[in-house]
Design a protein around this motif. Structure first.
Motif, PDB file in Angstrom:
ATOM      1  N   TYR A   1      17.018  38.368 -16.896  1.00  0.00           N
ATOM      2  CA  TYR A   1      15.783  39.121 -16.688  1.00  0.00           C
ATOM      3  C   TYR A   1      16.079  40.575 -16.310  1.00  0.00           C
ATOM      4  O   TYR A   1      15.188  41.304 -15.896  1.00  0.00           O
ATOM      5  CB  TYR A   1      14.934  38.457 -15.600  1.00  0.00           C
ATOM      6  N   CYS A   2      17.333  41.005 -16.479  1.00  0.00           N
ATOM      7  CA  CYS A   2      17.750  42.335 -16.055  1.00  0.00           C
ATOM      8  C   CYS A   2      16.885  43.449 -16.650  1.00  0.00           C
ATOM      9  O   CYS A   2      16.530  44.390 -15.961  1.00  0.00           O
ATOM     10  CB  CYS A   2      19.227  42.571 -16.390  1.00  0.00           C
ATOM     11  N   ASN A   3      16.538  43.330 -17.919  1.00  0.00           N
ATOM     12  CA  ASN A   3      15.745  44.377 -18.576  1.00  0.00           C
ATOM     13  C   ASN A   3      14.253  44.062 -18.602  1.00  0.00           C
ATOM     14  O   ASN A   3      13.506  44.661 -19.371  1.00  0.00           O
ATOM     15  CB  ASN A   3      16.262  44.597 -20.001  1.00  0.00           C
ATOM     16  N   THR A   4      13.835  43.131 -17.777  1.00  0.00           N
ATOM     17  CA  THR A   4      12.437  42.732 -17.697  1.00  0.00           C
ATOM     18  C   THR A   4      11.755  43.523 -16.581  1.00  0.00           C
ATOM     19  O   THR A   4      12.326  43.702 -15.512  1.00  0.00           O
ATOM     20  CB  THR A   4      12.338  41.219 -17.414  1.00  0.00           C
ATOM     21  N   SER A   5      10.541  43.952 -16.835  1.00  0.00           N
ATOM     22  CA  SER A   5       9.818  44.706 -15.808  1.00  0.00           C
ATOM     23  C   SER A   5       9.533  43.815 -14.604  1.00  0.00           C
ATOM     24  O   SER A   5       9.382  42.597 -14.745  1.00  0.00           O
ATOM     25  CB  SER A   5       8.499  45.253 -16.363  1.00  0.00           C
ATOM     26  N   ASP A   6       9.450  44.426 -13.446  1.00  0.00           N
ATOM     27  CA  ASP A   6       9.123  43.677 -12.235  1.00  0.00           C
ATOM     28  C   ASP A   6       7.771  42.992 -12.384  1.00  0.00           C
ATOM     29  O   ASP A   6       7.593  41.856 -11.942  1.00  0.00           O
ATOM     30  CB  ASP A   6       9.124  44.598 -11.015  1.00  0.00           C
ATOM     31  N   ALA A   7       6.823  43.674 -13.023  1.00  0.00           N
ATOM     32  CA  ALA A   7       5.487  43.092 -13.215  1.00  0.00           C
ATOM     33  C   ALA A   7       5.565  41.804 -14.032  1.00  0.00           C
ATOM     34  O   ALA A   7       4.890  40.812 -13.718  1.00  0.00           O
ATOM     35  CB  ALA A   7       4.565  44.099 -13.895  1.00  0.00           C
ATOM     36  N   ARG A   8       6.383  41.783 -15.068  1.00  0.00           N
ATOM     37  CA  ARG A   8       6.533  40.580 -15.902  1.00  0.00           C
ATOM     38  C   ARG A   8       7.210  39.465 -15.117  1.00  0.00           C
ATOM     39  O   ARG A   8       6.822  38.294 -15.227  1.00  0.00           O
ATOM     40  CB  ARG A   8       7.331  40.907 -17.179  1.00  0.00           C
ATOM     41  N   ILE A   9       8.204  39.795 -14.313  1.00  0.00           N
ATOM     42  CA  ILE A   9       8.879  38.788 -13.489  1.00  0.00           C
ATOM     43  C   ILE A   9       7.883  38.152 -12.523  1.00  0.00           C
ATOM     44  O   ILE A   9       7.857  36.932 -12.354  1.00  0.00           O
ATOM     45  CB  ILE A   9      10.084  39.399 -12.745  1.00  0.00           C
ATOM     46  N   ILE A  10       7.028  38.963 -11.938  1.00  0.00           N
ATOM     47  CA  ILE A  10       6.004  38.443 -11.024  1.00  0.00           C
ATOM     48  C   ILE A  10       5.000  37.582 -11.793  1.00  0.00           C
ATOM     49  O   ILE A  10       4.576  36.534 -11.318  1.00  0.00           O
ATOM     50  CB  ILE A  10       5.321  39.597 -10.264  1.00  0.00           C
ATOM     51  N   GLN A  11       4.667  38.000 -13.015  1.00  0.00           N
ATOM     52  CA  GLN A  11       3.756  37.212 -13.845  1.00  0.00           C
ATOM     53  C   GLN A  11       4.358  35.843 -14.158  1.00  0.00           C
ATOM     54  O   GLN A  11       3.670  34.825 -14.106  1.00  0.00           O
ATOM     55  CB  GLN A  11       3.450  37.965 -15.138  1.00  0.00           C
ATOM     56  N   VAL A  12       5.627  35.794 -14.475  1.00  0.00           N
ATOM     57  CA  VAL A  12       6.295  34.544 -14.834  1.00  0.00           C
ATOM     58  C   VAL A  12       6.527  33.661 -13.610  1.00  0.00           C
ATOM     59  O   VAL A  12       6.282  32.455 -13.645  1.00  0.00           O
ATOM     60  CB  VAL A  12       7.640  34.822 -15.547  1.00  0.00           C
TER      61      VAL A  12
END
Length: 165
Positions: free
Chosen positions: A17-28
């Motif tokens: 998830y290194c290149n994933t936005s923080d917002a997307r990580i929170i969504q997931v």
């Protein structure tokens, strides 16, 4: 459609998830994502944070490192020591002792089917009246609860294949 949504019909191991936005990580991952997002570029620490024995999610992970060792694998992203044990036992393969076996296409397919059927036989499944009803059932089952997001994503993928009846 659920497997298409989860993996594009390819046996996989959950990616960084290194290149994933923080917002997307929170969504997931929800609250776990908020807590773990700062670790996203260290796969072992990140997956331990979101899936490990102290993550707050009940996946049967009991040892330090289980979050990384039993990361999402296979066609449907099976996650957690408890699930590797349960579905490995269902198909007669020691997935708990050999988690990398879920990267084998044959084992991945058997595991995904066992997961989606949860040990049910064909005659104990609901009598689906439409493709949409079946998609909703299996998307919710895979998500662990009613999930409009999972349903929508599965429906978006479903035109890519057909089921011969």
């Amino acid at each position: 459609s659920v497997i298409g949504k989860e993996s594009g019909f390819k046996e996989v191991i959950e990616k960084s998830y290194c290149n994933t936005s923080d917002a997307r990580i929170i969504q997931v991952f929800g609250l776990r994502g908020t807590k773990c997002k700062s670790l996203k570029c260290n796969d072992k620490k990140f997956f331990e944070c979101v899936y490990g024995k102290d993550s707050g999610v009940k996946l049967g992970n009991t040892e330090p490192g289980d979050g990384w060792k039993y990361v999402g694998r296979g066609l449907n992203g099976l996650t957690g020591r408890g699930n590797y044990r349960k579905y490995g036992n269902m198909i007669g393969v020691d997935l708990e002792g050999n988690p990398e076996l879920l990267e084998d296409p044959e084992i991945s397919v058997k595991t995904a089917i066992a997961y989606l059927l949860r040990g049910k036989k064909g005659d104990s499944l609901p009598n689906f009246k439409s493709e949409e009803e079946a998609i909703n059932y299996f998307a919710d089952l895979n998500a662990g609860a009613r999930s409009e997001s999972a349903r929508t994503k599965a429906k978006e993928v479903s035109p890519r294949f057909s089921i011969g009846l």
